[in-house]
Design a protein around this motif. Structure first.
Motif, PDB file in Angstrom:
ATOM      1  N   PRO A 107       0.826  -1.209   0.000  1.00 48.53           N
ATOM      2  CA  PRO A 107       0.000   0.000   0.000  1.00 48.53           C
ATOM      3  C   PRO A 107       0.863   1.263   0.000  1.00 48.53           C
ATOM      4  N   PHE A 108       0.356   2.305  -0.646  1.00 43.65           N
ATOM      5  CA  PHE A 108       1.048   3.589  -0.636  1.00 43.65           C
ATOM      6  C   PHE A 108       0.009   4.707  -0.734  1.00 43.65           C
ATOM      7  N   GLY A 109       0.444   5.933  -0.451  1.00 44.84           N
ATOM      8  CA  GLY A 109      -0.454   7.085  -0.501  1.00 44.84           C
ATOM      9  C   GLY A 109       0.193   8.241  -1.229  1.00 44.84           C
ATOM     10  N   TRP A 110      -0.492   9.397  -1.161  1.00 42.31           N
ATOM     11  CA  TRP A 110      -0.061  10.598  -1.865  1.00 42.31           C
ATOM     12  C   TRP A 110       0.038  11.765  -0.895  1.00 42.31           C
ATOM     13  N   VAL A 111       1.152  12.457  -0.940  1.00 43.59           N
ATOM     14  CA  VAL A 111       1.333  13.628  -0.086  1.00 43.59           C
ATOM     15  C   VAL A 111       0.226  14.641  -0.322  1.00 43.59           C
ATOM     16  N   ASN A 112      -0.201  14.775  -1.583  1.00 46.38           N
ATOM     17  CA  ASN A 112      -1.139  15.831  -1.960  1.00 46.38           C
ATOM     18  C   ASN A 112      -2.588  15.355  -2.050  1.00 46.38           C
ATOM     19  N   GLN A 113      -2.911  14.249  -1.386  1.00 51.10           N
ATOM     20  CA  GLN A 113      -4.270  13.706  -1.447  1.00 51.10           C
ATOM     21  C   GLN A 113      -4.677  13.203  -0.067  1.00 51.10           C
ATOM     22  N   THR A 145      -8.417   5.200 -15.324  1.00 49.61           N
ATOM     23  CA  THR A 145      -7.259   4.633 -14.635  1.00 49.61           C
ATOM     24  C   THR A 145      -6.992   5.499 -13.416  1.00 49.61           C
ATOM     25  N   GLU A 146      -6.829   4.877 -12.271  1.00 45.96           N
ATOM     26  CA  GLU A 146      -6.559   5.649 -11.052  1.00 45.96           C
ATOM     27  C   GLU A 146      -5.195   6.331 -11.149  1.00 45.96           C
ATOM     28  N   ASP A 147      -5.183   7.638 -10.844  1.00 40.52           N
ATOM     29  CA  ASP A 147      -3.941   8.420 -10.866  1.00 40.52           C
ATOM     30  C   ASP A 147      -3.231   8.265 -12.203  1.00 40.52           C
ATOM     31  N   VAL A 148      -3.997   8.483 -13.264  1.00 41.40           N
ATOM     32  CA  VAL A 148      -3.550   8.217 -14.633  1.00 41.40           C
ATOM     33  C   VAL A 148      -2.280   8.964 -14.996  1.00 41.40           C
ATOM     34  N   PHE A 149      -2.001  10.059 -14.322  1.00 38.54           N
ATOM     35  CA  PHE A 149      -0.906  10.949 -14.705  1.00 38.54           C
ATOM     36  C   PHE A 149       0.465  10.463 -14.275  1.00 38.54           C
ATOM     37  N   HIS A 150       0.528   9.529 -13.342  1.00 46.03           N
ATOM     38  CA  HIS A 150       1.812   9.254 -12.681  1.00 46.03           C
ATOM     39  C   HIS A 150       2.405   7.912 -13.115  1.00 46.03           C
ATOM     40  N   PRO A 151       3.716   7.865 -13.393  1.00 45.06           N
ATOM     41  CA  PRO A 151       4.344   6.599 -13.801  1.00 45.06           C
ATOM     42  C   PRO A 151       4.364   5.558 -12.688  1.00 45.06           C
ATOM     43  N   CYS A 152       4.221   5.990 -11.435  1.00 43.01           N
ATOM     44  CA  CYS A 152       4.202   5.048 -10.313  1.00 43.01           C
ATOM     45  C   CYS A 152       2.798   4.840  -9.765  1.00 43.01           C
ATOM     46  N   ARG A 153       1.780   5.076 -10.596  1.00 40.43           N
ATOM     47  CA  ARG A 153       0.407   4.824 -10.148  1.00 40.43           C
ATOM     48  C   ARG A 153       0.273   3.367  -9.710  1.00 40.43           C
ATOM     49  N   GLY A 154      -0.741   3.093  -8.912  1.00 37.45           N
ATOM     50  CA  GLY A 154      -0.881   1.768  -8.339  1.00 37.45           C
ATOM     51  C   GLY A 154      -1.146   0.678  -9.360  1.00 37.45           C
ATOM     52  N   ASP A 155      -0.754  -0.533  -9.001  1.00 35.20           N
ATOM     53  CA  ASP A 155      -1.109  -1.698  -9.804  1.00 35.20           C
ATOM     54  C   ASP A 155      -2.543  -2.129  -9.519  1.00 35.20           C
ATOM     55  N   ARG A 312       9.788  -0.800  -4.629  1.00 35.03           N
ATOM     56  CA  ARG A 312      11.081  -0.205  -4.961  1.00 35.03           C
ATOM     57  C   ARG A 312      10.985   0.779  -6.126  1.00 35.03           C
ATOM     58  N   ARG A 313      10.047   0.565  -7.043  1.00 33.33           N
ATOM     59  CA  ARG A 313       9.966   1.505  -8.163  1.00 33.33           C
ATOM     60  C   ARG A 313       9.490   2.879  -7.695  1.00 33.33           C
ATOM     61  N   THR A 314       8.713   2.927  -6.614  1.00 34.09           N
ATOM     62  CA  THR A 314       8.353   4.231  -6.062  1.00 34.09           C
ATOM     63  C   THR A 314       9.541   4.835  -5.331  1.00 34.09           C
ATOM     64  N   HIS A 315      10.345   3.998  -4.681  1.00 32.65           N
ATOM     65  CA  HIS A 315      11.550   4.505  -4.002  1.00 32.65           C
ATOM     66  C   HIS A 315      12.519   5.111  -5.015  1.00 32.65           C
ATOM     67  N   VAL A 316      12.650   4.452  -6.163  1.00 29.44           N
ATOM     68  CA  VAL A 316      13.543   4.974  -7.193  1.00 29.44           C
ATOM     69  C   VAL A 316      13.037   6.327  -7.688  1.00 29.44           C
ATOM     70  N   ARG A 317      11.737   6.424  -7.861  1.00 29.65           N
ATOM     71  CA  ARG A 317      11.154   7.666  -8.372  1.00 29.65           C
ATOM     72  C   ARG A 317      11.297   8.816  -7.369  1.00 29.65           C
ATOM     73  N   THR A 318      11.015   8.537  -6.087  1.00 31.42           N
ATOM     74  CA  THR A 318      11.004   9.592  -5.076  1.00 31.42           C
ATOM     75  C   THR A 318      12.370   9.792  -4.421  1.00 31.42           C
ATOM     76  N   LYS A 319      13.306   8.850  -4.682  1.00 34.78           N
ATOM     77  CA  LYS A 319      14.617   8.868  -4.013  1.00 34.78           C
ATOM     78  C   LYS A 319      14.452   8.865  -2.498  1.00 34.78           C
ATOM     79  N   SER A 320      13.453   8.138  -2.041  1.00 37.67           N
ATOM     80  CA  SER A 320      13.150   8.029  -0.622  1.00 37.67           C
ATOM     81  C   SER A 320      12.478   6.688  -0.377  1.00 37.67           C
ATOM     82  N   LEU A 325       3.845   9.256  -2.286  1.00 40.00           N
ATOM     83  CA  LEU A 325       4.259   9.922  -3.513  1.00 40.00           C
ATOM     84  C   LEU A 325       3.782  11.366  -3.464  1.00 40.00           C
ATOM     85  N   GLY A 326       4.499  12.258  -4.180  1.00 39.18           N
ATOM     86  CA  GLY A 326       4.115  13.666  -4.176  1.00 39.18           C
ATOM     87  C   GLY A 326       3.979  14.202  -5.567  1.00 39.18           C
TER      88      GLY A 326
END
Length: 326
Positions: A107-113, A145-155, A312-320, A325-326
């Motif tokens: 599970p993951f969330g969004w800083v701006n949501q 598609t949920e969060d269609v704009f982001h390359p790390c959108r959920g599976d 890990r793909r979200t970690h690579v994207r956010t460098k955290s 995600l933000g």
């Protein structure tokens, strides 16, 4: 559609796992507990885990669990997600969703949501009836598609029903339910489309769900609508927040045609209390019927989270190593 209905014994086992976890974690901070919750998921009934693992491997577009535990003395449906957050409403149900969801992904969330919450509340809110967010009611949420704009959108998009007295339908359309003509498929496979954040994401100054900014003022990504395996492509589309690259009339027409074909193939999934649906966000699009809210504490109420197969793909994207995600 893959479906598994828990026996009453299995439901009680899930409830016991959740209750024992909450007893040892008196302050509910799911972002901090996500790894512990994943470990506790190994205690879920074997039949539930086997079903979810098999569905993940088969890439089933729609996965449904039935007869999950919901508190018999469930609180009234909150008037907004902000109130639900403040009151820590239905935290055991949040935990149940995270437990079963953790078998499919992280599970993951969004800083701006929804203030960066790991689990969102989906309930109608006054003043939001016609918004393009989950707080709406009289506005149809078109297939997307949920969060269609982001390359790390959920599976997966995970929804658990706590209350749905009006049998409001969740609409779903798997990509493999549509036969795209070859000429259309060719255009959809090309990077000729722009994908924007939806109104629930506070992504630019002066933008909010109440006062959305113009799409042109939002950050976006250019990519294709169809991608991945040629024989069984993945899908990325949201008619309200996707358009063609400016001046590309062929792509604009293709997007409208694709949206129409998906809408024609849509089916309704009516969730009842204790039902959870996991929509494969690469293999299907989803939406919601309209309904008339009562605002009396008995309205439709779901819990929602997003799941990614590989954190890990979200970690690579956010460098955290954050789950936000933000």
């Amino acid at each position: 559609m893959a479906r598994y209905v828990l026996s009453d014994d299995e439901k009680n086992e899930v409830a016991a796992v959740a209750d024992e976890f909450l007893a040892t974690h008196p302050v509910w901070t799911p972002l901090e507990y996500a790894d512990d919750i994943r470990a506790e998921a190994e205690r879920l009934p074997m039949g539930v885990r086997r079903f979810l693992v098999s569905s993940r491997g088969a890439e089933d577009a729609i996965i449904v669990l039935g007869n999950l535990p919901v508190d018999e003395d469930l609180a009234a449906t909150p008037p907004s997600w902000q109130v639900a957050e403040k009151e820590a409403a239905a935290i055991r149900e949040e935990l149940v969703l995270l437990l079963v969801g953790s078998v499919l992904g992280e599970p993951f969330g969004w800083v701006n949501q929804q203030n960066g919450r790991l689990v969102h509340d989906v309930c109608p809110s006054r003043g939001q009836e016609t918004s393009l967010t989950s707080a709406s009611s009289r506005q149809q949420l078109t297939l997307h598609t949920e969060d269609v704009f982001h390359p790390c959108r959920g599976d997966y998009v995970a929804l658990m029903c706590l209350r749905n007295p009006d049998a409001v339908g969740t609409t779903v359309a798997p990509v493999d339910s549509v036969e795209f003509p070859e000429r259309l498929r060719s255009v959809l496979h090309q990077d000729r489309f722009r994908f924007f954040p939806d109104d629930s994401h506070h992504v630019v100054p002066l933008h909010s769900a109440e006062h959305p900014s113009a799409l042109e003022d939002r950050p976006h990504e250019v990519a294709s609508v169809l991608f991945g395996p040629e024989e069984a492509p993945y899908l990325r589309i949201d008619a309200d927040f996707t358009d063609a690259v400016p001046g590309d009339e062929e792509a604009e027409t293709a997007m409208r045609e694709a949206a129409g074909l998906l809408a024609a193939a849509a089916q309704r999934v009516v969730l009842h209390p204790g039902d959870a649906v996991f929509v494969d966000n690469y293999r299907a699009v989803h939406g919601r019927d309209t309904f008339t809210p009562r605002y009396d504490g008995t309205d439709r109420w779901l819990k929602r989270t997003s799941l990614v197969r590989d954190l890990r793909r979200t970690h690579v994207r956010t460098k955290s190593r954050s789950r936000l995600l933000g």
